[in-house]
Design a protein around this motif. Structure first.
Motif, PDB file in Angstrom:
ATOM      1  N   GLY A   8       0.853  -1.185   0.000  1.00 16.09           N
ATOM      2  CA  GLY A   8       0.000   0.000   0.000  1.00 16.09           C
ATOM      3  C   GLY A   8       0.884   1.227   0.000  1.00 16.09           C
ATOM      4  N   TRP A   9       0.264   2.382   0.009  1.00 14.69           N
ATOM      5  CA  TRP A   9       1.015   3.620  -0.151  1.00 14.69           C
ATOM      6  C   TRP A   9       0.630   4.629   0.916  1.00 14.69           C
ATOM      7  N   GLU A  10       1.637   5.307   1.465  1.00 13.71           N
ATOM      8  CA  GLU A  10       1.423   6.311   2.503  1.00 13.71           C
ATOM      9  C   GLU A  10       2.217   7.579   2.171  1.00 13.71           C
ATOM     10  N   ASP A  11       1.581   8.733   2.356  1.00 12.06           N
ATOM     11  CA  ASP A  11       2.308  10.002   2.226  1.00 12.06           C
ATOM     12  C   ASP A  11       3.321  10.169   3.344  1.00 12.06           C
ATOM     13  N   SER A  12       3.004   9.647   4.516  1.00 10.71           N
ATOM     14  CA  SER A  12       3.832   9.820   5.701  1.00 10.71           C
ATOM     15  C   SER A  12       4.710   8.603   5.950  1.00 10.71           C
ATOM     16  N   TRP A  13       6.015   8.825   6.007  1.00 11.20           N
ATOM     17  CA  TRP A  13       6.932   7.747   6.354  1.00 11.20           C
ATOM     18  C   TRP A  13       6.693   7.286   7.787  1.00 11.20           C
ATOM     19  N   ALA A  14       6.383   8.210   8.683  1.00  6.01           N
ATOM     20  CA  ALA A  14       6.129   7.837  10.077  1.00  6.01           C
ATOM     21  C   ALA A  14       4.967   6.857  10.172  1.00  6.01           C
ATOM     22  N   VAL A  15       3.936   7.067   9.362  1.00  8.04           N
ATOM     23  CA  VAL A  15       2.772   6.182   9.371  1.00  8.04           C
ATOM     24  C   VAL A  15       3.152   4.787   8.882  1.00  8.04           C
ATOM     25  N   LEU A  16       3.915   4.714   7.791  1.00  2.00           N
ATOM     26  CA  LEU A  16       4.282   3.397   7.253  1.00  2.00           C
ATOM     27  C   LEU A  16       5.207   2.654   8.204  1.00  2.00           C
ATOM     28  N   TYR A  17       6.182   3.360   8.778  1.00  2.00           N
ATOM     29  CA  TYR A  17       7.093   2.657   9.693  1.00  2.00           C
ATOM     30  C   TYR A  17       6.350   2.190  10.945  1.00  2.00           C
ATOM     31  N   ARG A  18       5.409   2.990  11.406  1.00  2.00           N
ATOM     32  CA  ARG A  18       4.616   2.579  12.568  1.00  2.00           C
ATOM     33  C   ARG A  18       3.847   1.285  12.245  1.00  2.00           C
ATOM     34  N   LYS A  19       3.292   1.199  11.044  1.00  2.00           N
ATOM     35  CA  LYS A  19       2.607  -0.031  10.634  1.00  2.00           C
ATOM     36  C   LYS A  19       3.575  -1.214  10.649  1.00  2.00           C
ATOM     37  N   GLN A  20       4.790  -0.972  10.176  1.00  5.53           N
ATOM     38  CA  GLN A  20       5.793  -2.039  10.171  1.00  5.53           C
ATOM     39  C   GLN A  20       6.058  -2.548  11.584  1.00  5.53           C
ATOM     40  N   MET A  21       6.270  -1.622  12.513  1.00  5.27           N
ATOM     41  CA  MET A  21       6.592  -2.036  13.875  1.00  5.27           C
ATOM     42  C   MET A  21       5.407  -2.718  14.560  1.00  5.27           C
ATOM     43  N   ILE A  22       4.206  -2.240  14.322  1.00  8.08           N
ATOM     44  CA  ILE A  22       3.026  -2.890  14.892  1.00  8.08           C
ATOM     45  C   ILE A  22       2.922  -4.323  14.395  1.00  8.08           C
ATOM     46  N   ARG A  23       3.154  -4.534  13.102  1.00  8.74           N
ATOM     47  CA  ARG A  23       3.128  -5.890  12.538  1.00  8.74           C
ATOM     48  C   ARG A  23       4.196  -6.765  13.194  1.00  8.74           C
ATOM     49  N   MET A  24       5.408  -6.235  13.334  1.00 13.09           N
ATOM     50  CA  MET A  24       6.492  -7.028  13.890  1.00 13.09           C
ATOM     51  C   MET A  24       6.257  -7.363  15.363  1.00 13.09           C
ATOM     52  N   ILE A  25       5.742  -6.419  16.116  1.00 22.40           N
ATOM     53  CA  ILE A  25       5.458  -6.656  17.539  1.00 22.40           C
ATOM     54  C   ILE A  25       4.401  -7.753  17.687  1.00 22.40           C
ATOM     55  N   LYS A  26       3.404  -7.720  16.830  1.00 26.23           N
ATOM     56  CA  LYS A  26       2.358  -8.745  16.853  1.00 26.23           C
ATOM     57  C   LYS A  26       2.940 -10.125  16.515  1.00 26.23           C
ATOM     58  N   LEU A  27       3.768 -10.184  15.472  1.00 26.62           N
ATOM     59  CA  LEU A  27       4.381 -11.456  15.095  1.00 26.62           C
ATOM     60  C   LEU A  27       5.305 -11.978  16.186  1.00 26.62           C
ATOM     61  N   ASP A  28       6.010 -11.068  16.852  1.00 29.02           N
ATOM     62  CA  ASP A  28       6.885 -11.477  17.947  1.00 29.02           C
ATOM     63  C   ASP A  28       6.078 -12.104  19.082  1.00 29.02           C
ATOM     64  N   GLU A  29       4.960 -11.484  19.425  1.00 33.30           N
ATOM     65  CA  GLU A  29       4.133 -12.020  20.506  1.00 33.30           C
ATOM     66  C   GLU A  29       3.574 -13.389  20.134  1.00 33.30           C
TER      67      GLU A  29
END
Length: 361
Positions: free
Chosen positions: A175-196
């Motif tokens: 997908g596409w985001e104007d904000s890099w902060a938004v996309l990176y936050r999505k990345q970290m949320i996904r990784m934290i979930k997978l880690d758990e």
């Protein structure tokens, strides 16, 4: 991969050369691979196992190409169901994206598909001869910076047109985001979930990671695109470490392979270099890159951003190679805590007090 503590607990990168991939025993080819050979009428000369992979098989295919003579191709196979399909397709599209921008900086992809007689997925690419690994610092960082500078997001935004995988982990980049902060936050949320899901619930980790995604990520990354500042979405390899770059033994030039691309802040690429478990953590790589592509403004927060980006890669390591012998999960928690303590000390203290008061299990 040899797992070591990162810079938080160790200051020494591995020493000695990376072991080069070796041609081994015969490899039986599925008919789908033979049909995918890029030049019709090519005749198979040999198929051999070549190197190794954590997630599947790898091979060197030699064929007699009409009008060209003997030519080699590289084959990768993965048999992990739908994840295997995503891994192979994502790598094909990633190689295609790099090759389109900078043709000799990555192997040319030729085909991807499924075996006719199994749930195995395959990727067929140009064969490149591995020389020294990792690649020479100056030439490598100059070429990497050139890729970042020359690449252009098709939408002008951050993301990718499909899911790519860091090893076997689907990335939150489709997908596409104007904000890099938004996309990176999505990345970290996904990784934290997978880690758990992989390593289990750890209340202290869960709490500090929530503070990180809610507060620290916006604080560090939103300034990149505010107060008149801007950053260009750059095509990044996505998983650059010692064994995903090499000097080409034929051309003498650095090249990269095994990518999981998307359009990101260029500094994201170096998050994987912070850990001393990789040779790219050496000063000549990081400083060499900075000379070719200076840090974004605010420059004084480069190291904080680098620590933030390193969390994504270290957490991926903890998920891909789980277990008590892998120190990455505690290191991620400690580094999250460092960032929270620097930028939101009161919120962190409140959080820690709340955790201290909870009933002991």
């Amino acid at each position: 991969m040899v797992l070591k503590n990162d810079r938080h607990t160790s200051s020494e990168a591995p020493v000695g050369p990376v072991v080069k991939p070796q041609v081994r025993g015969p490899l039986e080819l599925d008919a789908a691979v033979v049909k995918a050979l890029p030049v019709p009428g090519s005749k198979l000369v040999s198929a051999r196992e070549y190197g190794s992979s954590l997630w599947g098989g790898v091979g060197k295919i030699t064929v007699d190409v009409p009008g060209e003579g003997v030519k080699d191709y590289f084959l990768k196979t993965v048999n992990q169901g739908n994840i295997g399909r995503a891994m192979v397709h994502g790598e094909f599209e990633s190689l295609n994206a790099i090759h389109t921008v900078f043709p000799d900086f990555a192997p040319q992809p030729h085909a991807w598909g499924q075996y006719e007689d199994s749930q195995t997925w395959f990727l067929l690419t140009e064969f490149r001869h591995i020389g020294k690994q990792p690649a020479e610092p100056v030439a490598f960082t100059e070429r990497l910076a050139e890729l970042h500078k020359k690449s252009t997001s098709p939408t002008g935004k951050f993301g990718f047109h499909m899911t790519t995988c860091h090893a076997k982990l689907p990335q939150a980049v489709n997908g596409w985001e104007d904000s890099w902060a938004v996309l990176y936050r999505k990345q970290m949320i996904r990784m934290i979930k997978l880690d758990e899901e992989t390593n289990g619930v750890w209340p202290e980790f869960k709490a500090v990671s929530q503070l990180l995604v809610d507060k620290v990520i916006p604080r560090l990354l939103e300034p990149l695109q505010s107060d008149g500042r801007s950053i260009k979405p750059c095509l990044v390899h996505g998983d650059l470490w010692d064994e995903n770059t090499a000097m080409d033994a034929v051309t003498g030039k650095p090249f990269i392979f095994d990518p999981c691309c998307f359009y990101a802040h260029n500094e994201y690429e170096m998050g994987n270099w912070r850990a001393a478990r990789v040779r790219l953590s050496a000063k000549e790589y990081i400083e060499g890159y900075k000379q070719s592509y200076p840090p974004s403004e605010p420059q004084e927060e480069w190291d904080d951003r680098n620590l933030l980006y390193s969390l994504r890669f270290d957490l991926g390591c903890a998920i891909n190679i789980p277990g008590p012998s892998n120190p990455q999960r505690p290191i991620v928690k400690d580094n999250m805590t460092l960032l929270c303590a620097k930028f939101f000390p009161e919120e962190l203290r409140s959080l820690q007090n709340t955790l201290a008061k909870r009933p002991q299990e």
